[in-house]
Design an enzyme around this catalytic site. Structure first.
Site, PDB file in Angstrom:
ATOM      1  N   LYS A 160      11.269  27.607 -78.106  1.00  0.00           N
ATOM      2  CA  LYS A 160       9.565  29.059 -77.520  1.00  0.00           C
ATOM      3  C   LYS A 160      10.219  29.487 -76.425  1.00  0.00           C
ATOM      4  O   LYS A 160       9.695  30.707 -76.606  1.00  0.00           O
ATOM      5  CB  LYS A 160       9.466  28.000 -77.061  1.00  0.00           C
ATOM      6  CG  LYS A 160       7.181  28.616 -76.277  1.00  0.00           C
ATOM      7  CD  LYS A 160       6.725  27.989 -75.772  1.00  0.00           C
ATOM      8  CE  LYS A 160       7.633  27.355 -74.337  1.00  0.00           C
ATOM      9  NZ  LYS A 160       6.155  26.971 -73.262  1.00  0.00           N
ATOM     10  N   ASP A 204       3.497  28.312 -77.972  1.00  0.00           N
ATOM     11  CA  ASP A 204       3.177  27.573 -77.040  1.00  0.00           C
ATOM     12  C   ASP A 204       1.536  26.853 -77.144  1.00  0.00           C
ATOM     13  O   ASP A 204       1.250  26.792 -78.323  1.00  0.00           O
ATOM     14  CB  ASP A 204       2.640  28.430 -75.665  1.00  0.00           C
ATOM     15  CG  ASP A 204       2.145  29.357 -75.281  1.00  0.00           C
ATOM     16  OD1 ASP A 204       1.139  29.632 -76.709  1.00  0.00           O
ATOM     17  OD2 ASP A 204       1.761  29.800 -74.742  1.00  0.00           O
TER      18      ASP A 204
END
Length: 387
Positions: free
Chosen positions: A255, A273
């Protein structure tokens, strides 16, 4: 003389003895005729006798059920077995009726979902995409992204940064806290430690004190000092621009790596997320729960060039309208495309009160937002301690 005698004898026989022989012949012929007539009569009688028997046999062949029917009447055991078979057949036919509630739930569920949702003005509630084809899913997903692009034309990363080093540090600090709190904390950090070399040689206790407002400050201090040392030792103090290199840094996962690649290097990546995970499941883009599998499933629905902007659109929508606990369904611009419409507040006036940031006339998360955000009516966030 002899010839005359012979004829004379013949004439005499015809009158006397010769008449007797003729009568005998005649009688014999009559007897033969009567015998043949008797034979014919006997054969006729036999044929007549055979015809009813043949007729009876033919009738017996044509109607076998007629003979079996009396047998069934005479056999009470057969009647009982037939009755048992009939009752078992009834039980077998009635058995599936007990399992009927399972399919009823599948049919009734969509009706409940739509019935419990008040109709929003000028909006059509989308049906649950159960059994949605792959082509239909791709079209719906891309249309949602286009709609969000019109709603958030100024969407951008909501972390303040001036270079890749600041972005990677800020992204690591954003775990378990808001971007706003990170943006309010990093100015003091970068003022004191502007380069990887500076942060790598920093006193951990001093760094912890600066990072305290972000939460989990001890673990985060260890991560940012560790990644700074790795940058100095392995990459000459420069942030690498490759995924396989970024994920080797302490505290940097996929991420964080995609945030840095997409926003600091212009290389497409999907940022999965908590907001992204929540929304793509609500929209039925995927049922996966693992971030890496979500990334792969959603990435397959869009061209690679759309990945970075797609991440911004989805995350912005999750922060402003499609909240975790109380989605503002009545103020949602993509309600007609959303299978989860109705999970939140559907009344337009009540839904407006749930909006956040610039959609509610409030400041955003960045202290130094891009000019496009300010031109669209967005407001900069206040610094730490300013209220």
């Amino acid at each position: 003389m002899s010839a005359e005698r012979d004829s004379a004898v013949g004439e005499q026989g015809s009158d006397g003895g010769s008449r007797t022989a003729g009568a005998a012949r005649t009688a014999a012929a009559g007897a033969g005729a009567s015998a043949s007539a008797a034979k014919k009569a006997a054969s006729a009688k036999k044929a007549a006798a055979r015809k009813p028997a043949a007729a009876k046999k033919a009738a017996a062949r044509k109607t076998p059920a007629a003979k079996k029917a009396p047998a069934a009447k005479r056999a009470p055991g057969a009647t009982k077995s037939a009755a048992k078979k009939a009752s078992s057949a009834k039980k077998a036919s009635s058995a599936p009726l007990k399992k009927a509630p399972a399919p009823r739930k599948q049919v009734v569920a969509p009706k409940k979902a739509t019935a419990s949702v008040p109709a929003a003005p000028a909006k059509t509630v989308a049906a649950h995409p159960q059994g949605e084809s792959r082509t239909a899913l791709v079209r719906r997903a891309r249309r949602i992204n286009r709609e969000l692009a019109e709603v958030y034309p100024y969407a951008h990363p909501e972390l303040d940064f001036e270079n890749p080093f600041q972005l990677v540090v800020a992204t690591v600090l954003s775990a378990q806290t808001t971007d706003l709190r990170v943006n309010q904390t990093t100015p003091a950090l970068f003022a004191k430690y502007p380069t990887p070399e500076d942060l790598a040689a920093a006193n951990p206790e001093e760094v912890e004190e600066i990072l305290r407002p972000t939460g989990f400050f001890r673990a985060k201090t260890k991560s940012v000092i560790g990644l700074s040392k790795a940058l100095v030792e392995q990459f000459g103090g420069e942030v690498p621009g490759r995924l396989e290199d970024l994920v080797k840094l302490p505290g940097v996962g996929r991420k964080t790596a995609f945030v840095v690649l997409g926003n600091a290097f212009g290389r497409p990546g999907i940022t999965v997320d908590t907001h992204f995970q929540r929304l793509v499941r609500r929209w039925k883009w995927t049922d996966e729960t693992d971030p890496d599998k979500i990334e792969a499933a959603v990435g397959a629905l869009f061209p690679k060039s759309d990945w970075t902007d797609l991440s911004h659109h989805v995350i912005w929508h999750g922060r402003r309208i499609c909240h975790a606990r109380k989605p503002a369904c009545g103020a949602c611009p993509i309600a007609p495309l959303c299978p989860a419409y109705g999970e939140g507040e559907t009344d337009p006036e009540k839904a407006k009160k749930l909006l956040k940031y610039e959609k509610a006339g409030q400041p955003g998360q960045r202290l130094k937002p891009p000019q496009a955000y300010l031109d669209a009516g967005g407001r900069a966030a206040p610094p730490l301690g300013a209220g």
